[in-house]
Design an enzyme around this catalytic site. Structure first.
Site, short mmCIF file in Angstrom:
data_model
loop_
_atom_site.label_atom_id
_atom_site.label_comp_id
_atom_site.label_asym_id
_atom_site.label_seq_id
_atom_site.Cartn_x
_atom_site.Cartn_y
_atom_site.Cartn_z
N SER A 197 0.83 -1.20 0.00
CA SER A 197 0.00 0.00 0.00
C SER A 197 0.87 1.26 0.00
CB SER A 197 -0.97 -0.02 1.18
OG SER A 197 -2.11 0.79 0.89
N LYS A 215 -21.43 19.16 6.72
CA LYS A 215 -20.48 19.61 7.72
C LYS A 215 -20.24 18.56 8.80
CE LYS A 215 -17.71 22.54 9.60
NZ LYS A 215 -16.42 22.82 8.96
#
Length: 338
Positions: free
Chosen positions: A158, A210
């Site tokens: 990764s 948000k």
């Protein structure tokens, strides 16, 4: 007829004290047969005290010097003016790019360092940190004309593979694990725990997304799509950068970008690595490629030791965690093999 007793010896004289003290002190006796103990000079006590204090100071200086040596690694990382190869370890989960970036720049700017080997044993880590090191490897290669090689020990997956792909070549053992091109976004949802504890989260916000990722509740469909878009974008960056680093196309990398890993033996024909071999093979090949004959001189950054001296002289947050960190529950994005 009465018996006569033999003569008896006279009784001993009574035990009396003799006043032998200084004139004017008749009550300071010295018993018969014993001399008064000599009085010690004040200078002798002063010298003894000075010796004890001096010994303690020397011991403290020695302990401090030993602690400083351990805290900094106690070894030189100088190239000693000779042609050398620098070795930078990339181990464990990658959470910060600053340390490795500084080491890359330091050895990249050193004319005595002819090449750099990234000795990798990592499952990856933070997406941004891995990407930053990737770009620093490319920059050092281009600006300093310095050869950088990746040598994978056990794991180069990764984010660690992301970094490796920026190098000139990748070496891996046949049983090493490489690949895992993909992105993870995760956080801990403790909503059920709050319900069990009869706690209620109160938030006032403005903006539909948000509070996306609020760990006290499940995602809405809109939030799910929003975060999936972020992950898809990062995935595209990962594939693009690996393709650039490996001098190939995104179309050839995408079939391999499934998040899975391959052994070094499998990765070679897939084009994910350049050669099978351990650190020694990578070292000698690199030395030969930069014109170093015989056994190359290696330089490494000083190893950090985490003793009591380092803890006391380091960041106070290591000893007393910042309470504000308890509020950090933001979702994390990772190039990480799990």
């Amino acid at each position: 007829m009465s018996e006569t007793l033999p003569p008896q010896p006279p009784p001993p004289p009574p035990y009396t004290a003799q006043a032998t003290g200084p004139v004017g002190y008749p009550y300071a006796p010295a018993y018969a047969g014993y001399a008064p103990p000599p009085r010690r000079s004040g200078w002798m006590w002063a010298c003894l005290f000075a010796l004890i204090v001096g010994g303690m100071l020397l011991a403290l200086v020695g302990v401090a010097a030993f602690a400083v040596k351990n805290a900094t690694g106690g070894e030189s990382d100088s190239s000693f003016g000779s042609d050398s190869i620098a070795v930078i370890d990339v181990t464990g989960v990658i959470v910060d790019a600053d340390k490795i970036d500084k080491e890359l720049e330091k050895y990249g700017a050193d004319d005595n360092v002819k090449a750099i080997i990234l000795h990798i044993n990592s499952p990856g880590g933070g997406a941004a940190a891995s990407q930053e090191i990737y770009h620093e490897v490319l920059r050092v290669r281009q600006e300093h004309k310095k050869k950088i090689i990746a040598s994978v020990e056990s794991v180069g997956a990764s984010g660690a593979y992301y970094i490796s792909s920026a190098c000139d070549q990748i070496y891996a053992n046949p049983a090493s694990v490489v690949g895992s091109i993909g992105v993870i976004m995760e956080w801990t949802n403790y909503g059920e725990l709050m319900k069990w504890a009869k706690l209620k989260n109160v938030t006032i916000s403005k903006g539909d997304l948000k509070t996306a990722g609020d760990p006290s509740r499940d995602l809405t469909p809109a939030e799910q799509a929003y975060f999936q878009g972020l992950v898809d974008n990062m995935y595209g960056q990962f594939v693009h950068d690996v393709a650039i680093g490996r001098h190939t196309t995104e179309d050839k990398i995408k079939p391999l970008a499934t998040g899975q890993v391959w052994t070094g033996e499998e990765a070679l024909p897939l084009g994910l690595i350049d050669r099978q071999g351990g650190f020694r093979v990578a070292l000698m090949d690199t030395a030969q490629s930069v014109g170093i004959k015989g056994e190359p001189n290696l330089v490494r950054p000083g190893k950090e030791k985490h003793g009591i001296f380092a803890a006391l002289s380091g960041d106070s947050d290591d000893l007393f965690p910042n309470p504000s960190k308890l509020l950090d529950h933001s979702p994390g994005f990772f190039f990480l093999w799990k």
